[in-house]
Design a protein around this motif. Structure first.
Motif, PDB file in Angstrom:
ATOM      1  N   ASN A  85      60.279  37.208  49.098  1.00  0.00           N
ATOM      2  CA  ASN A  85      61.372  37.941  49.742  1.00  0.00           C
ATOM      3  C   ASN A  85      61.952  39.042  48.859  1.00  0.00           C
ATOM      4  O   ASN A  85      62.510  40.024  49.378  1.00  0.00           O
ATOM      5  N   THR A  86      61.852  38.896  47.549  1.00  0.00           N
ATOM      6  CA  THR A  86      62.413  39.904  46.641  1.00  0.00           C
ATOM      7  C   THR A  86      61.362  40.886  46.134  1.00  0.00           C
ATOM      8  O   THR A  86      61.708  41.809  45.383  1.00  0.00           O
ATOM      9  N   LEU A  87      60.109  40.735  46.555  1.00  0.00           N
ATOM     10  CA  LEU A  87      59.062  41.655  46.105  1.00  0.00           C
ATOM     11  C   LEU A  87      59.377  43.109  46.430  1.00  0.00           C
ATOM     12  O   LEU A  87      59.112  43.993  45.607  1.00  0.00           O
ATOM     13  N   PRO A  88      59.965  43.423  47.596  1.00  0.00           N
ATOM     14  CA  PRO A  88      60.310  44.825  47.880  1.00  0.00           C
ATOM     15  C   PRO A  88      61.327  45.415  46.906  1.00  0.00           C
ATOM     16  O   PRO A  88      61.457  46.627  46.801  1.00  0.00           O
ATOM     17  N   GLN A  89      62.049  44.571  46.193  1.00  0.00           N
ATOM     18  CA  GLN A  89      62.971  45.054  45.161  1.00  0.00           C
ATOM     19  C   GLN A  89      62.312  45.045  43.791  1.00  0.00           C
ATOM     20  O   GLN A  89      62.517  45.954  42.974  1.00  0.00           O
ATOM     21  N   ILE A  90      61.489  44.035  43.519  1.00  0.00           N
ATOM     22  CA  ILE A  90      60.889  43.891  42.189  1.00  0.00           C
ATOM     23  C   ILE A  90      59.827  44.951  41.933  1.00  0.00           C
ATOM     24  O   ILE A  90      59.806  45.595  40.870  1.00  0.00           O
ATOM     25  N   ALA A  91      58.916  45.165  42.888  1.00  0.00           N
ATOM     26  CA  ALA A  91      57.792  46.082  42.664  1.00  0.00           C
ATOM     27  C   ALA A  91      58.265  47.507  42.367  1.00  0.00           C
ATOM     28  O   ALA A  91      57.897  48.089  41.337  1.00  0.00           O
ATOM     29  N   PRO A  92      59.091  48.115  43.219  1.00  0.00           N
ATOM     30  CA  PRO A  92      59.554  49.471  42.894  1.00  0.00           C
ATOM     31  C   PRO A  92      60.443  49.507  41.659  1.00  0.00           C
ATOM     32  O   PRO A  92      60.480  50.511  40.943  1.00  0.00           O
ATOM     33  N   GLY A  93      61.159  48.407  41.395  1.00  0.00           N
ATOM     34  CA  GLY A  93      62.003  48.359  40.211  1.00  0.00           C
ATOM     35  C   GLY A  93      61.182  48.413  38.930  1.00  0.00           C
ATOM     36  O   GLY A  93      61.535  49.120  37.975  1.00  0.00           O
ATOM     37  N   LEU A  94      60.069  47.681  38.891  1.00  0.00           N
ATOM     38  CA  LEU A  94      59.188  47.722  37.728  1.00  0.00           C
ATOM     39  C   LEU A  94      58.568  49.107  37.566  1.00  0.00           C
ATOM     40  O   LEU A  94      58.449  49.629  36.444  1.00  0.00           O
ATOM     41  N   ALA A  95      58.178  49.716  38.687  1.00  0.00           N
ATOM     42  CA  ALA A  95      57.612  51.069  38.635  1.00  0.00           C
ATOM     43  C   ALA A  95      58.657  52.068  38.147  1.00  0.00           C
ATOM     44  O   ALA A  95      58.347  52.973  37.354  1.00  0.00           O
ATOM     45  N   ARG A  96      59.864  51.894  38.573  1.00  0.00           N
ATOM     46  CA  ARG A  96      60.956  52.786  38.174  1.00  0.00           C
ATOM     47  C   ARG A  96      61.185  52.745  36.665  1.00  0.00           C
ATOM     48  O   ARG A  96      61.599  53.728  36.055  1.00  0.00           O
ATOM     49  N   HIS A  97      60.900  51.608  36.063  1.00  0.00           N
ATOM     50  CA  HIS A  97      61.117  51.453  34.629  1.00  0.00           C
ATOM     51  C   HIS A  97      59.829  51.606  33.818  1.00  0.00           C
ATOM     52  O   HIS A  97      59.781  51.188  32.660  1.00  0.00           O
ATOM     53  N   GLY A  98      58.792  52.179  34.430  1.00  0.00           N
ATOM     54  CA  GLY A  98      57.650  52.609  33.651  1.00  0.00           C
ATOM     55  C   GLY A  98      56.363  51.846  33.805  1.00  0.00           C
ATOM     56  O   GLY A  98      55.346  52.235  33.229  1.00  0.00           O
ATOM     57  N   LEU A  99      56.358  50.753  34.574  1.00  0.00           N
ATOM     58  CA  LEU A  99      55.092  50.050  34.781  1.00  0.00           C
ATOM     59  C   LEU A  99      54.219  50.874  35.718  1.00  0.00           C
ATOM     60  O   LEU A  99      54.693  51.364  36.750  1.00  0.00           O
ATOM     61  N   GLY A 100      52.948  51.045  35.352  1.00  0.00           N
ATOM     62  CA  GLY A 100      52.064  51.936  36.092  1.00  0.00           C
ATOM     63  C   GLY A 100      51.925  51.583  37.556  1.00  0.00           C
ATOM     64  O   GLY A 100      51.792  50.413  37.927  1.00  0.00           O
ATOM     65  N   ALA A 101      51.923  52.614  38.397  1.00  0.00           N
ATOM     66  CA  ALA A 101      51.814  52.394  39.837  1.00  0.00           C
ATOM     67  C   ALA A 101      50.516  51.706  40.217  1.00  0.00           C
ATOM     68  O   ALA A 101      50.441  51.001  41.222  1.00  0.00           O
ATOM     69  N   GLY A 102      49.468  51.907  39.408  1.00  0.00           N
ATOM     70  CA  GLY A 102      48.180  51.297  39.711  1.00  0.00           C
ATOM     71  C   GLY A 102      48.000  49.902  39.153  1.00  0.00           C
ATOM     72  O   GLY A 102      46.918  49.311  39.287  1.00  0.00           O
ATOM     73  N   THR A 103      49.036  49.351  38.530  1.00  0.00           N
ATOM     74  CA  THR A 103      48.941  48.000  37.980  1.00  0.00           C
ATOM     75  C   THR A 103      48.583  47.015  39.096  1.00  0.00           C
ATOM     76  O   THR A 103      49.251  46.967  40.128  1.00  0.00           O
ATOM     77  N   PRO A 104      47.527  46.220  38.909  1.00  0.00           N
ATOM     78  CA  PRO A 104      47.120  45.310  39.985  1.00  0.00           C
ATOM     79  C   PRO A 104      48.102  44.160  40.187  1.00  0.00           C
ATOM     80  O   PRO A 104      48.711  43.674  39.228  1.00  0.00           O
ATOM     81  N   LEU A 142      50.765  47.942  42.286  1.00  0.00           N
ATOM     82  CA  LEU A 142      52.223  47.912  42.276  1.00  0.00           C
ATOM     83  C   LEU A 142      52.805  48.831  43.347  1.00  0.00           C
ATOM     84  O   LEU A 142      53.826  48.508  43.949  1.00  0.00           O
ATOM     85  N   ASP A 143      52.147  49.959  43.588  1.00  0.00           N
ATOM     86  CA  ASP A 143      52.689  50.902  44.570  1.00  0.00           C
ATOM     87  C   ASP A 143      52.277  50.597  46.007  1.00  0.00           C
ATOM     88  O   ASP A 143      52.761  51.249  46.941  1.00  0.00           O
ATOM     89  N   SER A 144      51.396  49.617  46.202  1.00  0.00           N
ATOM     90  CA  SER A 144      50.946  49.321  47.571  1.00  0.00           C
ATOM     91  C   SER A 144      51.241  47.894  48.019  1.00  0.00           C
ATOM     92  O   SER A 144      51.135  47.591  49.206  1.00  0.00           O
ATOM     93  N   ILE A 145      51.619  47.011  47.075  1.00  0.00           N
ATOM     94  CA  ILE A 145      51.629  45.579  47.377  1.00  0.00           C
ATOM     95  C   ILE A 145      52.664  45.200  48.430  1.00  0.00           C
ATOM     96  O   ILE A 145      52.449  44.265  49.211  1.00  0.00           O
ATOM     97  N   VAL A 146      53.775  45.923  48.504  1.00  0.00           N
ATOM     98  CA  VAL A 146      54.780  45.583  49.516  1.00  0.00           C
ATOM     99  C   VAL A 146      54.214  45.808  50.916  1.00  0.00           C
ATOM    100  O   VAL A 146      54.350  44.966  51.807  1.00  0.00           O
ATOM    101  N   VAL A 147      53.550  46.941  51.096  1.00  0.00           N
ATOM    102  CA  VAL A 147      52.913  47.222  52.387  1.00  0.00           C
ATOM    103  C   VAL A 147      51.759  46.261  52.633  1.00  0.00           C
ATOM    104  O   VAL A 147      51.580  45.736  53.746  1.00  0.00           O
ATOM    105  N   ASP A 148      50.964  46.012  51.588  1.00  0.00           N
ATOM    106  CA  ASP A 148      49.837  45.082  51.722  1.00  0.00           C
ATOM    107  C   ASP A 148      50.314  43.701  52.145  1.00  0.00           C
ATOM    108  O   ASP A 148      49.700  43.048  53.001  1.00  0.00           O
ATOM    109  N   ALA A 149      51.406  43.240  51.534  1.00  0.00           N
ATOM    110  CA  ALA A 149      51.940  41.914  51.857  1.00  0.00           C
ATOM    111  C   ALA A 149      52.439  41.865  53.297  1.00  0.00           C
ATOM    112  O   ALA A 149      52.216  40.877  54.010  1.00  0.00           O
ATOM    113  N   HIS A 150      53.098  42.925  53.722  1.00  0.00           N
ATOM    114  CA  HIS A 150      53.596  42.973  55.108  1.00  0.00           C
ATOM    115  C   HIS A 150      52.438  42.974  56.096  1.00  0.00           C
ATOM    116  O   HIS A 150      52.463  42.262  57.114  1.00  0.00           O
ATOM    117  N   THR A 151      51.404  43.762  55.793  1.00  0.00           N
ATOM    118  CA  THR A 151      50.234  43.844  56.681  1.00  0.00           C
ATOM    119  C   THR A 151      49.528  42.497  56.788  1.00  0.00           C
ATOM    120  O   THR A 151      49.069  42.103  57.871  1.00  0.00           O
TER     121      THR A 151
END
Length: 272
Positions: free
Chosen positions: A181-200, A219-228
């Motif tokens: 439930n918190t993945l939509p907040q965690i994933a972009p938050g990690l990217a915002r602080h420098g973790l690579g968007a392509g991190t698996p 990291l940049d797709s997993i929220v959409v992937d999880a929803h799909t």
């Protein structure tokens, strides 16, 4: 003077706070099995292995105290009270919890409740899902040449900016429990602080069960992937380069070693 005879008080019982592992009863430890075998009362969680409890604890009263998202039929204080109540009546009470009692399991609260009531208590460690579930999906949390550390974090509540920044900068593998439930907040938050968007990223649902399913993205797709994919709890989220070592179980040992060596060489080249 007439003396009144009263029944003697029952001998004080004891409590065992036992980790049940990730849900597969084959992963119960020998100590947990022995505790169940001698139990008079078992208080069990929804994530603890309970399909065969009547067989594993043949002389016990079985009480479901499982908390589900948004539905807590017995809250933590009530569970603590049940442990103490039954032990005071002379019972061996086994509190069977999913995973390990001390890894986001609130086992320490139950131990403290027993101490406060004078109830003898022991803790039986369990196989934590933070390690077992990624392993069941073919994901090692550490791998030579890729990462030498991992961090386990609870995703039950959103992480604050300091936590996200520290996780992103620490490196290694990040394992998030209760994080769907918190993945939509965690994933972009990690990217915002420098973790690579392509991190698996891998999300492993219902780990160590016949219904286990893994969804892999970045990291940049997993929220959409999880929803799909319709991802739902319970699930373990793994973030880091080790996810690239995931496999479906059909790779030979030689192929896995070759893949790891090629990945390690790629990462070493990128670092230089």
């Amino acid at each position: 003077m007439m003396l009144r005879m009263t029944d003697p008080a029952p001998a004080l019982g004891r409590a065992t706070i036992a980790g049940g592992g990730p849900g597969d009863d084959a992963l119960l430890t020998a100590a947990a099995l022995e505790a169940l075998r001698t139990a008079d009362v078992v208080l069990y969680d929804r994530l603890a292995p309970h399909d065969r409890l009547a067989e594993l604890a043949p002389d016990a009263e079985l009480i479901d105290v499982g908390k589900r998202p948004g539905h807590h039929p017995v809250d933590q204080s009530g569970i603590n009270a049940l442990i103490v109540e039954h032990a005071r009546r002379g019972a061996h009470v086994v509190r069977l919890k999913g995973g390990d009692p001390y890894v986001f399991g609130r086992g320490s609260e139950e131990v403290l409740a027993c101490h406060a009531a004078g109830i003898p208590v022991v803790v039986v460690p369990g196989v934590t899902s933070s390690i077992a579930v990624p392993a069941a999906a073919g994901i090692p949390l550490t791998h030579r040449g890729i990462t030498r550390l991992f961090t386990v974090v609870s995703g039950h509540a959103p992480l604050d900016e300091d936590e996200l920044e520290h996780l992103a900068k620490l490196g290694g593998t990040i394992v998030v429990l209760m994080g769907v439930n918190t993945l939509p907040q965690i994933a972009p938050g990690l990217a915002r602080h420098g973790l690579g968007a392509g991190t698996p990223v891998a999300i492993i649902e219902r780990g160590c069960s016949p219904e286990q399913r893994t969804t892999i993205g970045s990291l940049d797709s997993i929220v959409v992937d999880a929803h799909t994919a319709g991802v739902a709890s319970p699930a373990v989220v793994v973030i880091g380069e080790v996810v690239r070592l995931a496999y479906a179980g059909d790779a030979t040992a030689a192929e896995l070693v070759d893949r790891a060596e090629r990945l390690g060489a790629t990462l070493s080249t990128a670092a230089t």
